[in-house]
Design a protein around this motif. Structure first.
Motif, PDB file in Angstrom:
ATOM      1  N   ALA A 100       0.831  -1.211   0.000  1.00 13.88           N
ATOM      2  CA  ALA A 100       0.000   0.000   0.000  1.00 13.88           C
ATOM      3  C   ALA A 100       0.861   1.254   0.000  1.00 13.88           C
ATOM      4  N   LEU A 101       1.940   1.239   0.764  1.00 12.45           N
ATOM      5  CA  LEU A 101       2.822   2.407   0.880  1.00 12.45           C
ATOM      6  C   LEU A 101       3.592   2.685  -0.398  1.00 12.45           C
ATOM      7  N   THR A 102       4.069   1.650  -1.050  1.00 12.54           N
ATOM      8  CA  THR A 102       4.930   1.852  -2.224  1.00 12.54           C
ATOM      9  C   THR A 102       4.145   2.130  -3.508  1.00 12.54           C
ATOM     10  N   LYS A 103       2.846   2.026  -3.467  1.00 11.01           N
ATOM     11  CA  LYS A 103       1.999   2.382  -4.612  1.00 11.01           C
ATOM     12  C   LYS A 103       1.740   3.889  -4.520  1.00 11.01           C
ATOM     13  N   VAL A 104       2.516   4.688  -5.263  1.00 11.73           N
ATOM     14  CA  VAL A 104       2.508   6.137  -5.067  1.00 11.73           C
ATOM     15  C   VAL A 104       1.155   6.784  -5.361  1.00 11.73           C
ATOM     16  N   GLU A 105       0.332   6.140  -6.159  1.00 12.11           N
ATOM     17  CA  GLU A 105      -0.994   6.716  -6.391  1.00 12.11           C
ATOM     18  C   GLU A 105      -1.854   6.670  -5.125  1.00 12.11           C
ATOM     19  N   ASN A 106      -1.439   5.916  -4.110  1.00 15.56           N
ATOM     20  CA  ASN A 106      -2.140   5.884  -2.820  1.00 15.56           C
ATOM     21  C   ASN A 106      -1.797   7.071  -1.925  1.00 15.56           C
ATOM     22  N   HIS A 107      -0.766   7.823  -2.255  1.00 14.57           N
ATOM     23  CA  HIS A 107      -0.271   8.825  -1.314  1.00 14.57           C
ATOM     24  C   HIS A 107      -1.269   9.936  -1.014  1.00 14.57           C
ATOM     25  N   GLU A 108      -2.152  10.230  -1.954  1.00 10.94           N
ATOM     26  CA  GLU A 108      -3.206  11.208  -1.662  1.00 10.94           C
ATOM     27  C   GLU A 108      -4.085  10.697  -0.517  1.00 10.94           C
ATOM     28  N   ARG A 109      -4.380   9.404  -0.547  1.00  6.70           N
ATOM     29  CA  ARG A 109      -5.218   8.811   0.500  1.00  6.70           C
ATOM     30  C   ARG A 109      -4.458   8.600   1.806  1.00  6.70           C
ATOM     31  N   GLU A 134       0.399  11.002  12.482  1.00  5.75           N
ATOM     32  CA  GLU A 134      -0.396   9.899  13.043  1.00  5.75           C
ATOM     33  C   GLU A 134      -1.608   9.613  12.152  1.00  5.75           C
ATOM     34  N   GLU A 135      -2.196  10.650  11.602  1.00  4.98           N
ATOM     35  CA  GLU A 135      -3.318  10.473  10.676  1.00  4.98           C
ATOM     36  C   GLU A 135      -2.851   9.724   9.422  1.00  4.98           C
ATOM     37  N   SER A 136      -1.637  10.025   8.958  1.00  6.24           N
ATOM     38  CA  SER A 136      -1.080   9.301   7.803  1.00  6.24           C
ATOM     39  C   SER A 136      -0.950   7.818   8.109  1.00  6.24           C
ATOM     40  N   LEU A 137      -0.498   7.474   9.301  1.00  6.49           N
ATOM     41  CA  LEU A 137      -0.377   6.060   9.679  1.00  6.49           C
ATOM     42  C   LEU A 137      -1.755   5.407   9.781  1.00  6.49           C
ATOM     43  N   LYS A 138      -2.722   6.146  10.294  1.00  8.29           N
ATOM     44  CA  LYS A 138      -4.097   5.634  10.361  1.00  8.29           C
ATOM     45  C   LYS A 138      -4.622   5.362   8.949  1.00  8.29           C
ATOM     46  N   ASN A 139      -4.365   6.299   8.031  1.00  8.33           N
ATOM     47  CA  ASN A 139      -4.812   6.145   6.651  1.00  8.33           C
ATOM     48  C   ASN A 139      -4.113   4.964   5.966  1.00  8.33           C
ATOM     49  N   LEU A 140      -2.815   4.807   6.220  1.00  7.15           N
ATOM     50  CA  LEU A 140      -2.072   3.678   5.674  1.00  7.15           C
ATOM     51  C   LEU A 140      -2.656   2.367   6.194  1.00  7.15           C
ATOM     52  N   ALA A 141      -3.006   2.334   7.472  1.00  9.60           N
ATOM     53  CA  ALA A 141      -3.603   1.127   8.066  1.00  9.60           C
ATOM     54  C   ALA A 141      -4.901   0.763   7.330  1.00  9.60           C
ATOM     55  N   ALA A 142      -5.729   1.750   7.066  1.00  9.23           N
ATOM     56  CA  ALA A 142      -7.002   1.496   6.366  1.00  9.23           C
ATOM     57  C   ALA A 142      -6.749   0.960   4.955  1.00  9.23           C
ATOM     58  N   LEU A 143      -5.768   1.522   4.264  1.00  9.59           N
ATOM     59  CA  LEU A 143      -5.443   1.042   2.915  1.00  9.59           C
ATOM     60  C   LEU A 143      -4.917  -0.384   2.941  1.00  9.59           C
ATOM     61  N   ALA A 144      -4.066  -0.683   3.899  1.00 14.37           N
ATOM     62  CA  ALA A 144      -3.483  -2.036   3.979  1.00 14.37           C
ATOM     63  C   ALA A 144      -4.572  -3.076   4.245  1.00 14.37           C
ATOM     64  N   SER A 150      -1.745  15.307   6.113  1.00 15.98           N
ATOM     65  CA  SER A 150      -1.572  16.762   6.199  1.00 15.98           C
ATOM     66  C   SER A 150      -2.589  17.531   5.373  1.00 15.98           C
ATOM     67  N   GLY A 151      -3.151  16.869   4.358  1.00 16.45           N
ATOM     68  CA  GLY A 151      -4.071  17.551   3.468  1.00 16.45           C
ATOM     69  C   GLY A 151      -3.401  18.279   2.322  1.00 16.45           C
ATOM     70  N   PHE A 152      -2.075  18.191   2.210  1.00 17.93           N
ATOM     71  CA  PHE A 152      -1.354  18.890   1.137  1.00 17.93           C
ATOM     72  C   PHE A 152      -1.389  18.130  -0.187  1.00 17.93           C
ATOM     73  N   VAL A 153      -1.339  16.790  -0.140  1.00 18.37           N
ATOM     74  CA  VAL A 153      -1.254  15.983  -1.358  1.00 18.37           C
ATOM     75  C   VAL A 153      -2.613  15.946  -2.052  1.00 18.37           C
ATOM     76  N   ARG A 154      -2.631  16.294  -3.343  1.00 19.89           N
ATOM     77  CA  ARG A 154      -3.875  16.294  -4.109  1.00 19.89           C
ATOM     78  C   ARG A 154      -3.986  15.090  -5.042  1.00 19.89           C
ATOM     79  N   SER A 155      -2.878  14.750  -5.735  1.00 20.02           N
ATOM     80  CA  SER A 155      -2.912  13.618  -6.659  1.00 20.02           C
ATOM     81  C   SER A 155      -1.503  13.316  -7.148  1.00 20.02           C
ATOM     82  N   LEU A 156      -1.367  12.135  -7.741  1.00 27.38           N
ATOM     83  CA  LEU A 156      -0.124  11.745  -8.390  1.00 27.38           C
ATOM     84  C   LEU A 156      -0.064  12.410  -9.758  1.00 27.38           C
ATOM     85  N   ASP A 157       1.058  13.018 -10.083  1.00 31.35           N
ATOM     86  CA  ASP A 157       1.272  13.562 -11.423  1.00 31.35           C
ATOM     87  C   ASP A 157       1.977  12.517 -12.284  1.00 31.35           C
TER      88      ASP A 157
END
Length: 155
Positions: A23-32, A142-152, A36-43
């Motif tokens: 989940a982490l290494t799939k860069v298109e997941n980084h918005e999810r 911490e929110e990023s880790l929570k989001n990563l957990a949900a994706l995994a 921080s709310g800064f990431v909008r999408s993969l270019d």
């Protein structure tokens, strides 16, 4: 008094190590993943598989005057264990901050993930005047880790 130059958070995720890493290494997941709310999408970019790769993200934040892009230079990679990248405004060399994700399998169904946001190598005095580090708080990490957990767990 020492100056703080990094923030680190840790969370145990209820998912196998391989699923978290995937989940982490799939860069298109980084918005999810981004808390921080800064990431909008993969270019541009592909799954992270090696040091030296670069992926570009579309971003937005008041600290940069609105929309902008970042190039993320992969500087650490150890399959199922570590991913790290240094971020730079698109088209420039990284000015010294990086994101480091350490994964440690606790047992077959649980993974301890440590996320470090490190700006200790930022030396540009003008940048340090413009950007007030840390731009991302421990709570947002911490929110990023929570989001990563949900994706995994979606796997």
């Amino acid at each position: 008094m020492s100056e703080q130059n990094s923030v680190t958070v840790t969370r145990t995720i209820d998912a196998p190590n391989e699923d978290v890493f995937e989940a982490l290494t799939k860069v298109e997941n980084h918005e999810r993943i981004d808390g921080s709310g800064f990431v909008r999408s993969l270019d541009t970019g592909d799954r992270i598989t090696a040091v030296g790769q670069v992926f570009t993200m579309n971003m937005e934040g008041d600290h940069m005057g609105g929309e902008y892009q970042t190039d993320n230079h992969v500087v650490g990679y150890d399959k199922d264990k570590l991913v790290a990248w240094k971020t730079a405004p698109a088209g420039t060399e990284p000015p010294g901050w990086q994101w480091v994700w350490d994964l440690n399998p606790v047992d077959p169904g649980h993974t301890e993930v440590t996320l470090t946001y490190d700006w200790s190598h930022v030396t540009d005095k003008e940048l340090l005047k413009k950007v007030s580090f840390p731009l991302v708080s421990a709570e947002q990490l911490e929110e990023s880790l929570k989001n990563l957990a949900a994706l995994a767990l979606e796997k």
